[in-house]
Design an enzyme around this catalytic site. Structure first.
Site, short mmCIF file in Angstrom:
data_model
loop_
_atom_site.label_atom_id
_atom_site.label_comp_id
_atom_site.label_asym_id
_atom_site.label_seq_id
_atom_site.Cartn_x
_atom_site.Cartn_y
_atom_site.Cartn_z
N ASP A 45 38.28 76.12 41.28
CA ASP A 45 39.66 76.55 41.45
C ASP A 45 40.59 75.82 40.48
O ASP A 45 40.30 74.70 40.03
CB ASP A 45 40.11 76.28 42.89
N HIS A 96 40.96 80.88 32.78
CA HIS A 96 39.62 81.39 33.07
C HIS A 96 38.70 81.25 31.86
O HIS A 96 37.51 80.92 32.00
CB HIS A 96 39.71 82.86 33.50
N LEU A 149 16.07 74.18 39.06
CA LEU A 149 17.32 74.34 39.79
C LEU A 149 17.57 75.81 40.14
O LEU A 149 17.40 76.69 39.31
CB LEU A 149 18.49 73.82 38.93
#
Length: 251
Positions: free
Chosen positions: A14, A31, A125
């Site tokens: 965020d 962004h 992962l």
């Protein structure tokens, strides 16, 4: 590979828009800058020994954002898939997307499907993007699917867990939110029941591997009790129980 008790890390990325606006730029620049941070954080999670990393890329509520901003997010996802594909495969990462991606361009949906398929057998992962995702929606869908497939059968926690979108990821051990807000915004509600929460003022475009590592190491030292008492309190309780027993006996 390091051993850690923080197996599943989730991050709410965020602060992109506010980062851009504080620099007198349009929100989309935040962004764009934030998308460049992702690879570094993925690498650091892998280096720290995490088994799974789930990133909140786009929520069900984000559809209400301006159309232009949503389109930029779509393009950034496509760019990530094209740019990072080889590195994901090379580093044995298993890539998945959870959520509703039906509104994405067909080309992007195809890129997702291809990378998911090509990385499905990787043992490293587990990298998951939550895109078009909402925690309440996931739980409702899981419950409805169970009821449809098992009419009249009682639903348990274990069964509901198995009907979630990514049951193999297990519970979240550490949930980080960047950008200063202190809420989890409908993200992995079921999985985060006993997650350690960490809220940082740092906005996502400024989030670094160094800060991520510091948070990880700080939280890893916490004693996770899962509703139980800590070891020191348990020892104290045992001592008090012995003393009380002696006191009662001597009455």
């Amino acid at each position: 590979m390091k051993e850690t008790n923080l197996k599943h890390i989730a991050i709410i990325m965020d602060g992109n828009g506010r980062w851009a606006q504080s620099r007198s730029h349009e929100r989309i620049w935040g962004h764009i800058r934030g998308s460049k941070i992702v690879s570094n954080i993925v690498e650091e999670a892998d280096d720290l020994g995490a088994k799974a990393l789930t990133l909140y890329a786009f929520s069900t509520e984000n559809w209400s954002r301006p159309v232009g901003e949503v389109k930029v997010l779509f393009k950034l996802l496509k760019k990530f898939l094209l740019k990072e594909r080889n590195r994901i495969l090379k580093n044995n990462i298993q890539f998945k997307v959870m959520g509703d991606i039906t509104k994405l361009p067909e080309k992007t949906q195809s890129l997702i499907a291809e990378l998911e398929n090509d990385s499905k057998d990787n043992k490293g992962l587990k990298l998951t993007f939550a895109f078009g995702y909402g925690g309440r929606d996931e739980i409702v869908q899981a419950a409805n699917k169970f009821i449809k497939e098992n009419p009249g059968k009682e639903l348990t926690e274990e069964l509901l867990q198995s009907y979630l979108l990514m049951p193999h990821l297990g519970d979240v051990d550490l949930l980080i939110r960047t950008g200063g807000d202190q809420r989890i915004s409908n993200f992995l509600l079921w999985q985060s029941a006993y997650a350690e929460l960490y809220f940082t003022q740092t906005k996502w475009p400024d989030f670094t591997r160094k800060e991520f590592k510091e948070i990880f190491e700080f939280v890893s030292k916490r004693e996770r009790r899962f509703g139980n008492v800590c070891s020191s309190d348990l020892q104290t309780s045992k001592m008090m129980a012995v003393e009380n027993k002696e006191l009662i006996t001597n009455l």
